[in-house]
Scaffold this active site. Sequence first.
Site, PDB file in Angstrom:
ATOM      1  N   GLU A   1       0.989  -1.346  -0.157  1.00 52.09           N
ATOM      2  CA  GLU A   1      -0.007  -0.111   0.092  1.00 52.09           C
ATOM      3  C   GLU A   1       0.934   0.940   0.014  1.00 52.09           C
ATOM      4  O   GLU A   1       1.283   1.823  -1.151  1.00 52.09           O
ATOM      5  CB  GLU A   1      -1.066  -0.092   1.100  1.00 52.09           C
ATOM      6  CG  GLU A   1      -1.929   1.142   1.091  1.00 52.09           C
ATOM      7  CD  GLU A   1      -3.210   0.781   1.854  1.00 52.09           C
ATOM      8  OE1 GLU A   1      -3.401  -0.526   2.239  1.00 52.09           O
ATOM      9  OE2 GLU A   1      -3.937   1.676   2.023  1.00 52.09           O
TER      10      GLU A   1
ATOM     11  N   GLU B   1      -2.371   0.742  13.124  1.00 52.89           N
ATOM     12  CA  GLU B   1      -3.244   0.977  12.034  1.00 52.89           C
ATOM     13  C   GLU B   1      -4.802   0.967  13.005  1.00 52.89           C
ATOM     14  O   GLU B   1      -5.668   1.820  12.791  1.00 52.89           O
ATOM     15  CB  GLU B   1      -3.546   0.433  10.920  1.00 52.89           C
ATOM     16  CG  GLU B   1      -4.678   0.678   9.996  1.00 52.89           C
ATOM     17  CD  GLU B   1      -4.512  -0.197   8.660  1.00 52.89           C
ATOM     18  OE1 GLU B   1      -3.965  -1.380   8.862  1.00 52.89           O
ATOM     19  OE2 GLU B   1      -5.090   0.364   7.695  1.00 52.89           O
TER      20      GLU B   1
HETATM   21  C1  RAM Z   1      -6.600   1.854   4.645  1.00 50.46           C
HETATM   22  C2  RAM Z   1      -5.805   2.480   5.350  1.00 50.46           C
HETATM   23  C3  RAM Z   1      -5.280   4.181   5.299  1.00 50.46           C
HETATM   24  C4  RAM Z   1      -6.697   4.709   5.072  1.00 50.46           C
HETATM   25  C5  RAM Z   1      -7.709   4.326   4.120  1.00 50.46           C
HETATM   26  C6  RAM Z   1      -9.031   4.571   3.935  1.00 50.46           C
HETATM   27  O1  RAM Z   1      -5.869   1.708   3.351  1.00 50.46           O
HETATM   28  O2  RAM Z   1      -5.925   2.386   6.759  1.00 50.46           O
HETATM   29  O3  RAM Z   1      -4.470   4.582   6.243  1.00 50.46           O
HETATM   30  O4  RAM Z   1      -6.577   6.206   4.995  1.00 50.46           O
HETATM   31  O5  RAM Z   1      -7.810   2.670   4.533  1.00 50.46           O
END
Ligand code: RAM
Length: 907
Positions: free
Chosen positions: A487, A755
Site C-alpha cells: 500500500e 493502524e
Molecule cells: C486503509 C488505510 C489508510 C486509510 C484508508 C482509507 O487503506 O488504513 O490509512 O486512509 O484505508
Amino acid sequence: MTGEAIAALAPLGLRCEQRTEPLGIDERAPLLSWRLASSRRGDAPARHRVRVWDESGALSWDTGWVSDPAAVSVRYAGAPLTARTRYRWEVAVTGRDGATAEAGSWFETGQMSPAAWQASWIAHDTSDLDVVDAPEEGEVALADHGLSPAVRLRRPFQVPAEPPVRARLYVTARGLYELRLNGHRVGDDELAPGWTDYRDRIDYRTHDVTGLVAAGENVLAATLADGWWSGFVGFDPRRSGAHYGTFPQLLAELHLHHADGRREVIVTDGTWRTRRSPIRYADLLKGECHDLRRDTPGWDRPGFGDAEGWLPAQVTGDDHDLLTAAVAPPVRAVGELAARTVTRVGDDRHLVDFGQNFAGRVRLTARGLTPGARVVIRHGEALDADGALYTDNLRTADATDVLIGGDDAVVVFEPRFTYHGFRYAEVSGLRELDPSDITGVVLHSDTPWVGEFACSDPDIERLHRAIVWGQRSNFVSVPTDCPQRDERLGWLADAQVFLPTACLNADVAAFFEGWLREVRGAQSPDGCFPNVAPRLAGVADEGAPGWGDAGVLVPWHLYRVYGDERFLERNLDAMCAWVDFVHRHNPDLVWRHRVGPHFADWLAPTPTPREVVATAYFARSTELTARAAGVLGRDDLADRYGTLAGHIRKTFAERFVTPGGRIAGDTQTAYLLALAFELLPGGNGGEAASRAAERLAELVEAAGPGVTTGFLGVGLIAPVLDACGRPDLAHALLRRTDPPSWLFPLRHGATTIWERWDGYTDERGFQAAAMNSFNHYALGSIGEWLYQGVAGLAQAPGSTGYRELLIRPRPGDLAWARATYTSVRGVVATAWAREDGVLRLEVSVPPGATAVVHVPTGDPGGVREGGVPVDGAEGVEVLGTGPGTLLCRVTSGDYRFTADDPMIAAP
Ligand code: RAM
C-alpha cells in the site's frame, strides 16, 4: 535555560526555501528566513536588512533597512536570478537597544527552466530487458511478476590538464537512480528522485561533485531500477505501465566550470553504454535480488575495458517540460539500529530482532559465501504465536531480499532500490550470524527534527517515541499510511490528521510543500481532490469527506505553523474549487452526494453517521477557505465562502443538533467535530457548545473513560476535552491500558502506532491480515496534545509563525514534563515540575514573540517569577486568574515561575 545561548539579539539558522544552503532551487522569488535568539528579556527586532550578492560579488538585492518587528523572512525581489549560480546573502537585525548583528548563508539556483536542459533520456536496450531469467530457489518468481534487472549506465570523459573549479550534476530518472563518479557515490540521496506523479512532474536534484572530478579520464556511471515509475505500487497487482512507465530511464547533465572560464557539459545521450547490473530485480514492494556472479568490478571507474554485455544506450526522448527542482528534502539513511537479539531458528536460519519497527533495510556482512550460495532475508513487523516471522499482513509485498554469492567469501550486502517496514528479519543461508554482522538502516525523508518531549511517566514517553517512529517510518518521499504492506500510499486524511503532531516533531514545511504539489496535481478539472496523492490508478479517485478536505486543511495548518503565506497563495484556487465541487453537488448543504468511498470516521469502534462527518468537514473546509482568502486580501472570496460557511453551520445545527444539544449519532466524534470546527449555534462560548462539551465528557466517561473514535476524531479528542475544561479526562485516556487505548499496543510490545486499536488482542490474536498495519501514524495524532497539553507548549489561536504563544501546561498527576520546539521564529520551550507542594514552570519565548502563560497553581496570589512576586517581575503582566491558574502575558526571554502545587487545591 532552554533557549539558544546567545547574549544579544542575533539572527541564526538562515534558510532559503525552508532549507539550509539549498543547492539547485528553481524558485525565482525564494523565501529567505532566519530565526532569532537573545537571552535578554523583551528583546525584539526593531529592523532588519537583507542583502544578496551574485557570484561576481555584485549586489543583486538590498532590502534597505525595514522596520518590521514581526519579520523573520523576506521574499527575494531583486535582480532576476540566473540559472546555476551561487548567491551569497546576509541578514542584519537591529535590536531595540540599537545593536546590530549579522549572519550569512548562500543558496544556489538550478536549471531554472525546462528549456535549459540539454540531456536526453536514456535507457538500456529494452529488447535485452525482455529476456527474463528463470527464478531460482528463494527468489521472487521473476517471470510471474515480470520484474526486470536493474541496469548500469556509464560514460567516460576526459578532463584536460586541470580539474574543474566547480562541477555540478543535475539529475533525475524515471525510476530510481544511484550515480557514481570515478567509483565514488554521488550524494547521499536514497530512492531518488522520489515519488511524484511522473505524468505531471518529475523532480530533479543537484549535486556538487567538484571534489570527484579529476584531470584525465573520468567515468560518470549510474544504476537504474524500477521504483515507483515501473515497479509495483500500492495494492495494484499490475506492474509495469500500470501507472507510469515500463522501464527506467536516466537524465543527467554534468556541468564543468574550468578555471579559464570555459564551461563543458556532459549529458546523457546515445554515447553512453549500458548493461544489465548484478541486481536481477529491485522492487519497492517485492524486494531486491543481488547476484554477485554477474558483477563487473571496476565498471564505474576509469580504465574499465570489459565490453561484454555493454550496449549502446537507447535514447528515449528529449522532453524536459515536466522537470522541476525538488523542493522536499531527500530520503536518506538517517540512522542505524543494532540487532538486539539474533536467534538460531534452523540449521542455517536466524531470526534478528532490531527492537524497533521502522522503514529501511538491513546491511549484512555475509561470511563464508561460495559462488551461487544464496542468502535470503525476509522482513516482518511481528512474530506469530510460535515465534516465527509473521508476514500475512504484508499482503503481496514479498519484502524479501536475496544475495547470491560470487567470488568473495565475505560480502557486505545492502539493497539499494527497495525498502521494507519491519522490526524482525529472518536470514537464511548462513550457518553463523553474529549480531555485529547485521544492522538495520533507517530510511526516511530527512526532515530536520525540531521538537522534543519528555515527562515523568515512562509509558507516555514511550508513546511519544512510538509516534515519532511512526512519522520516521512513513515520511518516505511522500507521507504514506504504512511502510510494510502493498500500500504505502499518500492517503490524504492520514496526513491531515497527523500534520499538527508531525509539525511539532519535525520541520516538515518543505516536505509538505512537495506533497501539496501532488495534491493539487491530482485535483480533477471539476475541483475534486483525490483520496491519495500522488494520485494512482486503481484507488478510488474522488476524495471522501476528511480525505479530500486535506487539500484545504493542510495548507491552512502549514501557514499557521510556518507563517508563510505562499502555502495559501499556491493553494487558494484549489481550495475554492474543492469547496465549489462539494457545494455544486450538495446544494442543500448536507454533504451526501459525491462522497467518494466515504470512509467516515475510519476504523472507529463507534461509528459516526456519515452525513454528520461529511457536513462538518464541508463547513470546516469552507470556513478555512474563507480565512485563507481573507489573509490574502481576497475580500470577495472571503465574503463568499464566509457566508457559505455560516449557512453550512446553520444547516448542520438544524439537521443534526436537537434542541437539547444532542448531535445525531451521539458519538464522541460527532461532538468532537462540532466543537473543534465550531459548528454549534452561538459558537464555542454558547449554550449549545457547553451542552455538547458536557455530553462529550459523559460519553468519554461512559466508555471507561475511553476513546471510541477512528481516524477523524482521534486527533481532536484530547485538545477538545482540554478546551472544554476536562484535561483530566484527556489524561485518563492517555493512561488507559486496555483497548481501545494508546498504551494497550505499547504494553504488547508495540514500538510504533498501530493502524487499528485492536491490531492484536489477547483473546483473538492478530486482526484480519487483510488490513492490519503495525506502523500507521493516524492514531498517533494524540502527539500534538503531549506538547500542547501535557507540556503546555502551543501557539495561540489566531497566531501564525509562533508570534503569540499559549503556554498552558496540564500537569494531571504527573511529576514533570518538558518540551522544546524550534519554531520559524526561534526556540520555544516549557518545562514544569512539582515537588514538595511547589510547582516550578520554566518558559522560553523567542525574540519578537509574546506568550500568555497559564501558571497552574493552588494559590494564584502566591505565584513568583525569578524569586519575586509575579506582578513586579520584569516582562510579566498579570492578566487575571482562572480555575487553579494564574494568567499572565510575558515578552520574549526566559522565565521561571514558582507556584503552589495545584494538586493541593484543585482535584
Ligand atoms: C486503509 C488505510 C489508510 C486509510 C484508508 C482509507 O487503506 O488504513 O490509512 O486512509 O484505508
